[in-house]
Design a protein around this motif. Structure first.
Motif, PDB file in Angstrom:
ATOM      1  N   ASP A   1      87.035  53.317  58.756  1.00  0.00           N
ATOM      2  CA  ASP A   1      86.968  54.163  57.555  1.00  0.00           C
ATOM      3  C   ASP A   1      86.516  53.314  56.519  1.00  0.00           C
ATOM      4  OD1 ASP A   1      88.144  56.314  58.553  1.00  0.00           O
ATOM      5  OD2 ASP A   1      89.978  56.024  57.955  1.00  0.00           O
ATOM      6  N   ALA A   2      86.875  52.021  56.314  1.00  0.00           N
ATOM      7  CA  ALA A   2      86.215  51.202  55.240  1.00  0.00           C
ATOM      8  C   ALA A   2      84.885  51.047  55.290  1.00  0.00           C
ATOM      9  CB  ALA A   2      87.118  49.725  55.416  1.00  0.00           C
TER      10      ALA A   2
ATOM     11  N   ARG B   1      83.231  54.114  53.732  1.00  0.00           N
ATOM     12  CA  ARG B   1      83.268  54.040  52.686  1.00  0.00           C
ATOM     13  C   ARG B   1      81.977  53.147  52.144  1.00  0.00           C
ATOM     14  NH1 ARG B   1      88.930  54.104  53.218  1.00  0.00           N
ATOM     15  NH2 ARG B   1      88.793  51.872  53.035  1.00  0.00           N
TER      16      ARG B   1
ATOM     17  N   ASP C   1      79.035  55.095  52.358  1.00  0.00           N
ATOM     18  CA  ASP C   1      79.055  56.273  51.269  1.00  0.00           C
ATOM     19  C   ASP C   1      78.252  55.551  50.023  1.00  0.00           C
ATOM     20  OD1 ASP C   1      80.065  57.904  52.865  1.00  0.00           O
ATOM     21  OD2 ASP C   1      81.844  57.819  51.953  1.00  0.00           O
TER      22      ASP C   1
ATOM     23  N   ARG D   1      76.473  61.760  56.805  1.00  0.00           N
ATOM     24  CA  ARG D   1      77.642  61.401  55.751  1.00  0.00           C
ATOM     25  C   ARG D   1      77.268  61.293  54.356  1.00  0.00           C
ATOM     26  NH1 ARG D   1      82.717  59.599  56.370  1.00  0.00           N
ATOM     27  NH2 ARG D   1      83.670  58.478  54.587  1.00  0.00           N
ATOM     28  N   ASN D   2      75.917  60.497  54.238  1.00  0.00           N
ATOM     29  CA  ASN D   2      75.297  60.006  53.049  1.00  0.00           C
ATOM     30  C   ASN D   2      73.657  60.376  53.130  1.00  0.00           C
ATOM     31  OD1 ASN D   2      74.389  58.926  50.465  1.00  0.00           O
ATOM     32  ND2 ASN D   2      74.810  56.919  51.167  1.00  0.00           N
TER      33      ASN D   2
ATOM     34  N   GLN E   1      81.701  51.409  45.349  1.00  0.00           N
ATOM     35  CA  GLN E   1      82.253  52.957  45.416  1.00  0.00           C
ATOM     36  C   GLN E   1      81.121  53.965  45.195  1.00  0.00           C
ATOM     37  OE1 GLN E   1      85.588  53.533  45.757  1.00  0.00           O
ATOM     38  NE2 GLN E   1      86.064  51.477  45.902  1.00  0.00           N
TER      39      GLN E   1
END
Length: 808
Positions: free
Chosen positions: A84-85, A88, A91, A118-119, A386
């Motif tokens: 998950d990290a 992110r 992303d 995803r991105n 982020q």
């Protein structure tokens, strides 16, 4: 803007986020993007990347890792446990660079398709040995096998001797720099379209394109003869750029232009046997090389290198001393220029690091800080990276060339000048080659009397040509008018030439603040050697490569005369920096300068070796065909005349696999051969017995047998074999092209990598000198026919012999 040692360093890629998953291959790609200001984050697994243990090591520190991961930040994540990290970070990323085996990330659900789903804006750059598809997709490679298969080995060495491996790791590090260029091409495309990409960058193809490309523009000494048409073997090319012994070593000269020969003739005392004007022609002098070089040898024999270089400069003769790497590392010129910097390269370890290959606005955009310790920046990066809203446009489908709409004035000559402009033209820029017959581009020479040679056609495809005399006041004014609306100006004249014409950056910036000017030179635009005449062979001599590019046990066996290096690499370095400034200009609206020293390009590619030399003097030396760190590791004879295969054992597992193919259970069980150290000690015996086996098989049979077992092996491939190579054919590496002034179809290389959303280069034919003068004068300068005729009559404008109705 960042700084090093208190000096501000321009960072045109500031704000660009790059997630770097490379490990042991391709790290220089991210390093160069970091040099240009990108926030490059190296992601390592727990325990650290394998590259941290890659030789050479000094006090347990990998000098490879230290060199090519400087300027990056580092984080530690387990892609399974910390999935998950990782996602992110994806992303939030603009680019992701990876060098895993094809399908390796996809097997854990993190392949390019999954990441881009995803991105959609992320650009995934996959640097692999042979690419994502094709019959060689799952083969393994090393630098030496790539150089063998990529057409470099077959052209290196001397007649009657085995082919000679070049020094260093030219394949992998050249490919990494081309991958950086391809990455920014895709990123520039995303700025316009909002669409990411998957860049499929194969080291095999990039080696064939960049190190010493057989299907790329060649030096003027070849007379325009394409490399694939050269004799099959390794003809002695030492007469092209001859090397002479002197009182304290060797010097090399380059006599190409008429004025250079006249200087040498004067220096020799104007010998009567060479007074005939016919010797002004390069090919005539080459035919008389034995007699001419005997005279030069007598003149040079008892004089020192420094004395000869100084006197050669006074006579206008391009000349350089053959230096050792140690002399280069501690010499005055690169110390003054800042080509090396004494810095901490790992915690508690300092060494002399090559600064970097590019200068922006006169300052090296290079080394700022050491490579990260494992996980050093994990917390900071996870907090900072982020996802962010962007003003980028809605996705645009289809394939396009991202530099379309840009205008480039190309003053470049010979190889590096041609190639830099061609790279921009391939991506859609309107590149106008500005030339003048009083100072002709040496690459237009043809020993065969062709109107336009194939090698020139390779280097100048997709360009237009404007004949313009910059030395006339009116010609300079016309150039200024063109510069007012131009995006980029390229040159590779002797430093100071454009400034002397009132056409330097300061002059033109006042007319066009958005202008980007890029220049390249042999040894840099500053420093004690800046004004020296420079060609690739002199660069190689001046940076220690010629001394390394030889058979260790054969006196005077320097073997780099036929090599075109580092011209094509320097062009990629320059193009990438220009593109970085163009990307920055989208935000700021301002231009700037790029300067590339070919010498410092080589330092970057040999950074681990120079680091080691600074810590362990005399370790950077000629190795020939014996790999330093393992055995068997060399070039082995195969069935047939002058047929060879590179075989490289990387690990103890490779050794066991090799033993299995050979059926040598005794070797496999011998504890004395179980380690690299033991095999190196037995190298002579192992090489002899391995050669007995390879000599019974054709090189492609040896390659196939060993590759099927997972052992890196590469047949020595000649350029004439490229079209039939299954991998190159499957991936469309070569494309057929016709040219209105060349009477036959020929092959040309494709783009720098495979893209999903960037179109292949157009194949518009290279121009004759001045072919588009009238067109450009009307279109861009707004001149009417009467004014054009007057300027042509005055010699301010020049045009080719063709009529406007002929193909262009």
């Amino acid at each position: 803007m960042s700084e090093f040692a208190g000096v501000p360093i321009r960072q045109p890629l500031a704000g660009v986020r790059v997630l770097d998953l490379t490990d042991g291959s391709g790290e220089l790609c991210g390093r160069y993007l970091a040099d240009l200001g990108a926030d490059v984050v190296l992601l390592e697994p727990p325990g650290g990347a394998g590259a941290r243990r890659k030789v050479p090591l000094h006090q347990g520190v990998s000098l490879y890792f230290a060199a090519y991961n400087a300027n990056k930040r580092g984080i530690t994540l387990d892609l399974r446990d910390d999935r998950d990290a990782f996602l992110r970070l994806v992303d939030a990323a603009d680019l992701l660079i990876e060098s895993g085996r094809p399908g390796e990330l996809a097997a854990v659900g993190l392949g390019p398709d999954e990441l881009r789903a995803r991105n959609p804006r992320v650009i995934v750059v996959s640097i692999t040995d042979f690419g994502q598809d094709g019959p060689y997709r799952d083969w393994v490679a090393t630098d030496w096998t790539q150089l063998a298969m990529g057409g470099v080995l077959a052209r290196n060495g001397l007649p009657g001797l085995p082919p000679l491996m070049p020094p260093g790791h030219l394949a992998g590090e050249s490919a990494a720099l081309q991958a950086a260029w391809a990455a920014l091409v895709a990123y520039r495309n995303r700025l316009d379209t909002g669409v990411g990409d998957h860049v499929d960058a194969a080291v095999y193809e990039m080696t064939a394109q960049v190190v010493d490309p057989g299907y790329g523009i060649a030096g003027s000494a070849t007379g325009g003869v394409p490399a694939p048409e050269m004799p099959r073997g390794r003809p002695d090319a030492r007469h092209l750029y001859p090397i002479f012994p002197c009182a304290d070593g060797y010097v090399r000269i380059c006599l190409l232009a008429k004025r250079q020969w006249r200087g040498m003739f004067t220096w020799l005392g104007e010998p009567a046997e060479f007074a005939d004007p016919k010797y002004d022609a390069t090919h005539v002098r080459f035919r008389a090389a034995k007699q001419l070089y005997a005279l030069i040898g007598d003149l040079f024999r008892d004089r020192s290198r420094d004395e000869l270089v100084a006197e050669g400069q006074r006579h206008g003769v391009p000349i350089a001393a053959l230096l050792s790497p140690g002399e280069v590392l501690h010499g005055d010129h690169f110390a003054v220029r800042g080509g090396f910097v004494d810095a901490e390269i790992a915690a508690g370890l300092s060494a002399r690091m090559p600064t970097g290959p590019a200068e922006l606005d006169g300052v090296h955009a290079g080394f700022r800080h050491r490579a990260p310790a494992p996980g050093e920046h994990t917390a900071a990066v996870l907090a900072e990276w982020q996802p962010r809203p962007t003003p980028e446009p809605a996705p645009v489908p289809g394939r396009r060339r991202p530099l379309a709409g840009l205008r480039v004035l190309d003053l470049g000559v010979i190889v590096v000048g041609a190639e830099l402009g061609r790279l921009l033209a391939d991506q859609g820029a309107d590149v106008i080659k500005v030339e003048n017959r009083a100072f002709p581009d040496g690459s237009r020479q043809s020993a065969r009397g062709e109107r336009l040679s194939v090698t020139f056609a390779w280097g100048h495809r997709n360009k237009r040509s404007l004949g313009l005399d910059l030395r006339s006041p009116e010609g300079a004014n016309l150039f200024r008018r063109l510069a007012t609306d131009a995006d980029v100006i390229l040159s590779n004249f002797k430093p100071g030439t454009l400034e002397s014409l009132g056409l330097g950056y300061t002059d033109l910036k006042a007319l066009n603040p958005r202008l980007i000017m890029a220049d390249s030179s042999a040894l840099g635009s500053t420093g004690p050697w800046a004004k020296r005449m420079g060609y690739g062979p002199l660069v190689r001599a001046s940076v220690g490569l010629t001394e390394l590019w030889r058979y260790p046990d054969v006196e005077g066996s320097f073997s780099d005369a036929s090599t075109i290096y580092p011209d094509h690499i320097a062009a990629r370095v320059g193009a990438t920096a220009v593109l970085a400034l163009l990307i920055e200009r989208v935000r700021t609206g301002t231009g700037g300068t790029v300067s590339i020293a070919q010498a410092e390009t080589t330092f970057t590619q040999f950074a681990p070796e120079f680091l080691r030399e600074s810590l362990e003097p005399a370790t950077f030396r000629a190795l020939g065909n014996a790999g330093e760190w393992n055995a068997p590791y060399g070039v082995y004879p195969c069935l047939g005349e002058d047929e060879w295969c590179a075989i490289t054992v990387r690990t103890d597992d490779d050794w066991q696999r090799l033993c299995g193919v050979l059926g040598r259970l005794d070797w496999a069980a011998d504890p004395a051969l179980a380690t690299a150290a033991g095999r190196i000690a037995a190298r002579e015996k192992l090489d002899a017995q391995l050669a007995e086996w390879t000599a019974t098989l054709a090189p492609r049979e040896v390659m196939a047998l060993l590759q099927d077992a997972g052992v890196p092996a590469g047949a020595m491939q000649r350029l004439t074999e490229y079209p039939a190579d299954p991998q190159l054919a499957a991936r469309g590496f070569l494309r057929p092209v016709t040219h209105p002034f060349i009477g036959h179809e020929f092959l040309t290389e494709a783009g720098p990598a495979r893209f999903e959303h960037v179109a292949e280069p157009e194949l518009r034919p290279a121009p004759l000198a001045g072919q588009h003068t009238r067109e450009i004068a009307r279109e861009l300068l707004g001149l009417d026919d009467a004014r054009i005729e007057a300027l042509l009559a005055a010699g301010v404008l020049e045009e080719s012999e063709i009529s406007e109705g002929e193909p262009s």
